[in-house]
Design an enzyme around this catalytic site. Structure first.
Site, PDB file in Angstrom:
ATOM      1  N   GLU A 245       0.868  -1.190   0.000  1.00  0.00           N
ATOM      2  CA  GLU A 245       0.000   0.000   0.000  1.00  0.00           C
ATOM      3  C   GLU A 245       0.897   1.229   0.000  1.00  0.00           C
ATOM      4  O   GLU A 245       1.594   1.483   0.980  1.00  0.00           O
ATOM      5  CB  GLU A 245      -0.882   0.022   1.261  1.00  0.00           C
ATOM      6  CG  GLU A 245      -1.811  -1.169   1.421  1.00  0.00           C
ATOM      7  CD  GLU A 245      -3.020  -1.117   0.492  1.00  0.00           C
ATOM      8  OE1 GLU A 245      -3.214  -0.104  -0.199  1.00  0.00           O
ATOM      9  OE2 GLU A 245      -3.753  -2.112   0.447  1.00  0.00           O
ATOM     10  N   CYS A 279      -2.173   9.715   2.510  1.00  0.00           N
ATOM     11  CA  CYS A 279      -1.847   9.052   1.251  1.00  0.00           C
ATOM     12  C   CYS A 279      -2.936   9.283   0.213  1.00  0.00           C
ATOM     13  O   CYS A 279      -2.654   9.431  -0.965  1.00  0.00           O
ATOM     14  CB  CYS A 279      -1.631   7.566   1.483  1.00  0.00           C
ATOM     15  SG  CYS A 279      -2.947   6.803   2.414  1.00  0.00           S
TER      16      CYS A 279
HETATM   17  P1  NAD Z   1       8.585   4.868   4.115  1.00  0.00           P
HETATM   18  O1  NAD Z   1       8.484   4.073   2.878  1.00  0.00           O
HETATM   19  O2  NAD Z   1       9.752   5.754   4.299  1.00  0.00           O
HETATM   20  O3  NAD Z   1       8.570   3.910   5.399  1.00  0.00           O
HETATM   21  C1  NAD Z   1       7.500   3.037   5.677  1.00  0.00           C
HETATM   22  C2  NAD Z   1       7.984   1.957   6.600  1.00  0.00           C
HETATM   23  O4  NAD Z   1       8.924   1.136   5.912  1.00  0.00           O
HETATM   24  C3  NAD Z   1       8.707   2.445   7.856  1.00  0.00           C
HETATM   25  O5  NAD Z   1       8.325   1.660   8.946  1.00  0.00           O
HETATM   26  C4  NAD Z   1      10.168   2.227   7.513  1.00  0.00           C
HETATM   27  O6  NAD Z   1      11.006   2.034   8.635  1.00  0.00           O
HETATM   28  C5  NAD Z   1      10.080   0.948   6.695  1.00  0.00           C
HETATM   29  N1  NAD Z   1      11.198   0.716   5.790  1.00  0.00           N
HETATM   30  C6  NAD Z   1      12.086   1.607   5.278  1.00  0.00           C
HETATM   31  N2  NAD Z   1      12.963   0.977   4.469  1.00  0.00           N
HETATM   32  C7  NAD Z   1      12.619  -0.328   4.450  1.00  0.00           C
HETATM   33  C8  NAD Z   1      13.127  -1.476   3.789  1.00  0.00           C
HETATM   34  N3  NAD Z   1      14.177  -1.410   2.969  1.00  0.00           N
HETATM   35  N4  NAD Z   1      12.517  -2.655   3.988  1.00  0.00           N
HETATM   36  C9  NAD Z   1      11.438  -2.748   4.791  1.00  0.00           C
HETATM   37  N5  NAD Z   1      10.918  -1.698   5.463  1.00  0.00           N
HETATM   38  C10 NAD Z   1      11.508  -0.499   5.291  1.00  0.00           C
HETATM   39  O7  NAD Z   1       7.219   5.682   4.211  1.00  0.00           O
HETATM   40  P2  NAD Z   1       6.765   6.705   5.341  1.00  0.00           P
HETATM   41  O8  NAD Z   1       7.479   7.994   5.117  1.00  0.00           O
HETATM   42  O9  NAD Z   1       6.826   6.091   6.679  1.00  0.00           O
HETATM   43  O10 NAD Z   1       5.216   6.870   4.993  1.00  0.00           O
HETATM   44  C11 NAD Z   1       4.740   7.790   4.056  1.00  0.00           C
HETATM   45  C12 NAD Z   1       4.328   7.092   2.793  1.00  0.00           C
HETATM   46  O11 NAD Z   1       3.343   6.109   3.103  1.00  0.00           O
HETATM   47  C13 NAD Z   1       3.667   8.033   1.814  1.00  0.00           C
HETATM   48  O12 NAD Z   1       4.087   7.740   0.509  1.00  0.00           O
HETATM   49  C14 NAD Z   1       2.189   7.705   1.977  1.00  0.00           C
HETATM   50  O13 NAD Z   1       1.409   8.036   0.867  1.00  0.00           O
HETATM   51  C15 NAD Z   1       2.238   6.243   2.229  1.00  0.00           C
HETATM   52  N6  NAD Z   1       1.007   5.765   2.871  1.00  0.00           N
HETATM   53  C16 NAD Z   1       0.188   4.950   2.152  1.00  0.00           C
HETATM   54  C17 NAD Z   1      -0.993   4.504   2.721  1.00  0.00           C
HETATM   55  C18 NAD Z   1      -1.924   3.592   1.960  1.00  0.00           C
HETATM   56  O14 NAD Z   1      -2.792   3.014   2.578  1.00  0.00           O
HETATM   57  N7  NAD Z   1      -1.784   3.425   0.655  1.00  0.00           N
HETATM   58  C19 NAD Z   1      -1.331   4.887   4.024  1.00  0.00           C
HETATM   59  C20 NAD Z   1      -0.486   5.710   4.718  1.00  0.00           C
HETATM   60  C21 NAD Z   1       0.704   6.147   4.124  1.00  0.00           C
END
Ligand code: NAD
Length: 514
Positions: A245, A279
């Protein structure tokens, strides 16, 4: 959020990191940076917990999840204050977030049996002497990796549905909202104390990456598309199934027959609540020419009156992740340099950790403010000649998460033509609070679904069983079959499927509840 003696991927003893209040910089709590070995050990314990949880059966799980739901309701204000402190959003927004998550937990709990339980399936003509049953079993352990912008609602969209489907869960919250993650896990342990059915791992990307290859049976990721790609690649190593997501660049369409005041009010809310860190928030608005000026006036009046801040009277709070301020500033700067105009706010609106409302017009369609996720309280509004142009522009995005439409007469017709996983007509984001509706997108917004029936089945694997009830002369799956039997098969096929009329659901063997 600061790292203390953090050495990515190399720890044998954990380093730690602080989770900070984004406004004051005060330390909310300190967490270990779990190493790959620690993650593997926690997942291994979760495998035993999964057996315990599956062994409770659906009624046992329903009782525990209902008790957890009641706890969350009772302690909503406490949780909302923690969300406010760690994420920066107003307490009322946090209460709304928790309440929507509770509605989903309740729905998943109440519908697990009917959607996943054993049911008979019509066997069809080729196996008429058999009975057929279908059931959905838990995967075992589901890893959930969450973001920080909705630290309860978003991960709970996976956690609630995975638990209700009978799985244990290992949850890695965002490094920016680990205290909220720990609160959720501890509150669940207060209800299910016997085994770590919901357990916590904390850390940065390396810890998330370790969870992907730790032996979990399914991985549910919510975050940015860039990280989603890494998660998929990591999951590919063990063919671990995943649901991804990611972000969005959601469009709102205002038709000439829309209620303009209502559309403006919702456009401002949808783009600016939670400081635009949503998001499926509104980032682009396409307005039919006859109502463009009226819509701009209404949006400008509303956006101008909004206040960003940390106090009780603020309409929205801080930007949670300091790095996002640079993205927001860059999008505004680029738009202005390329001929865009700021009707509300401008460059000066970015004043860390807050961003005041920004409304942009005349921005070229290929500028980052219209193509990339801004994730701030900004919105770009564009005039279109007609609805065809609005729909074409709304669909011209690599994302496909949500969309919204304002029209008195044509809402459904416009919605039907939008390439988005979810559409709200005459409101924004309402689908998020309807638990029966699946949530998820296409393209760079990811794939797979949380919420609703699809969300429950996302966390379950089907098992199909056929049972021969009696022997019939027409035996086809044997080396002993006769020419006569094959002749009958050909006749049967001609009679049953040799015409062009569509078969009915009963003939094709649709599932029938037992
Ligand atoms: P991010 O991708 O930076 O991090 C998300 C999570 O992934 C964190 O817990 C992070 O520690 C982890 N992570 C980072 N690198 C990783 C790796 N290599 N392997 C596994 N996990 C890893 O995103 P963010 O800044 O925390 O969140 C914002 C983003 O999330 C925005 O793009 C937003 O649109 C999206 N979002 C989507 C939804 C949805 O339902 N589609 C909902 C909320 C947020």
């Amino acid at each position: 959020m600061t790292a203390v003696s953090h050495q990515p991927g190399t720890q044998t003893r954990s380093a730690s990191f602080d989770s900070l209040d984004p406004v004051t910089g005060n330390v909310i709590a300190t967490f270990p940076v779990n190493s790959a070995a620690e993650v593997a050990a926690i997942v291994s314990k979760a495998k035993e917990a999964a057996d315990f949880w599956a062994g409770l059966g659906e009624p046992g799980r329903r009782a525990r999840l209902s008790a957890w739901r009641a706890t969350l309701v009772r302690r909503t204000d406490e949780l909302a204050r923690l969300i406010h402190a760690e994420n920066g959003k107003p307490v009322d927004d946090a209460v709304l977030e928790v309440t929507i998550a509770i509605a989903h937990l309740d729905w998943a709990t109440r519908n697990a049996r009917s959607l996943l339980g054993k049911r008979r399936v019509l066997p069809g003509v080729l196996a008429a002497n058999h009975s057929a049953t279908l059931e959905y079993l838990p995967f075992g352990v589901v890893g959930v990796i969450g973001p920080w912008n909705y630290p309860v609602h978003t991960p709970m969209g996976s956690i609630s549905y995975a638990l209700a489907a009978g799985n244990a869960v290992v949850f890695k919250p965002s490094e920016f909202t680990s205290a909220v993650g720990r609160w959720l896990v501890e509150s669940f342990a207060g209800i299910v104390a016997e085994q770590p059915v919901l357990s916590l791992v904390t850390g940065f990307g390396e810890t998330g990456a370790a969870l992907c290859v730790s032996g979990v049976d399914k991985l549910a990721f919510t975050g940015s598309p860039a990280t989603g790609r890494k998660v998929m690649a990591a999951c590919a190593q063990n063919l671990t199934p995943c649901v991804i997501e990611c972000g969005g660049k959601d469009a709102l369409i205002v038709a000439a027959d829309a209620d303009i005041e209502r559309a403006a009010e919702q456009a401002v809310w949808g783009s600016m609540f939670n400081a635009g860190q949503t998001c499926a928030g509104v980032e682009r608005v396409y307005v039919e020419a006859p109502v463009y000026e009226a819509f701009l006036s209404a949006v400008t009046a509303r956006a101008t009156s909004l206040q960003a801040g940390a106090g009780g009277s603020a309409d929205y709070g801080a930007i949670t992740m300091p790095g996002q301020l640079d993205v927001i500033a860059a999008h505004i700067e680029d738009a202005l340099q390329r001929g865009g105009k700021a009707l509300v706010g401008g460059r000066h609106s970015v004043r860390a950790p807050f961003v005041d409302p920004v409304v942009l017009v005349d921005v070229p369609e290929d500028s980052p403010a219209l193509t990339d996720e801004t994730f701030g309280p900004t919105v770009v509004i564009a005039k279109v000649a007609d609805l065809d142009e609005a729909i074409t522009k709304a669909n011209a995005s690599r994302y496909g998460l949500g969309a919204s439409v304002f029209s008195r007469r044509n809402g459904q017709r416009i919605a039907d033509r939008l390439d988005a996983g979810m559409v709200s007509i005459n409101s924004v984001l309402t689908y998020a609070s309807i638990p029966g509706l699946p949530w998820g997108g296409t393209g760079d917004s990811g794939f797979g679904r949380i919420h609703g029936p699809d969300g429950l089945r996302e966390f379950a694997r089907s098992r199909s069983v056929s049972r021969q009830r009696f022997e019939i002369p027409l035996r086809l799956t044997t080396f002993d079959r006769s020419d006569k039997a094959m002749g009958r098969l050909r006749k049967l096929a001609r009679a049953r499927w040799g015409h062009s009329k569509a078969s009915s659901a009963r003939v094709t063997g649709a599932a029938v509840p037992r």
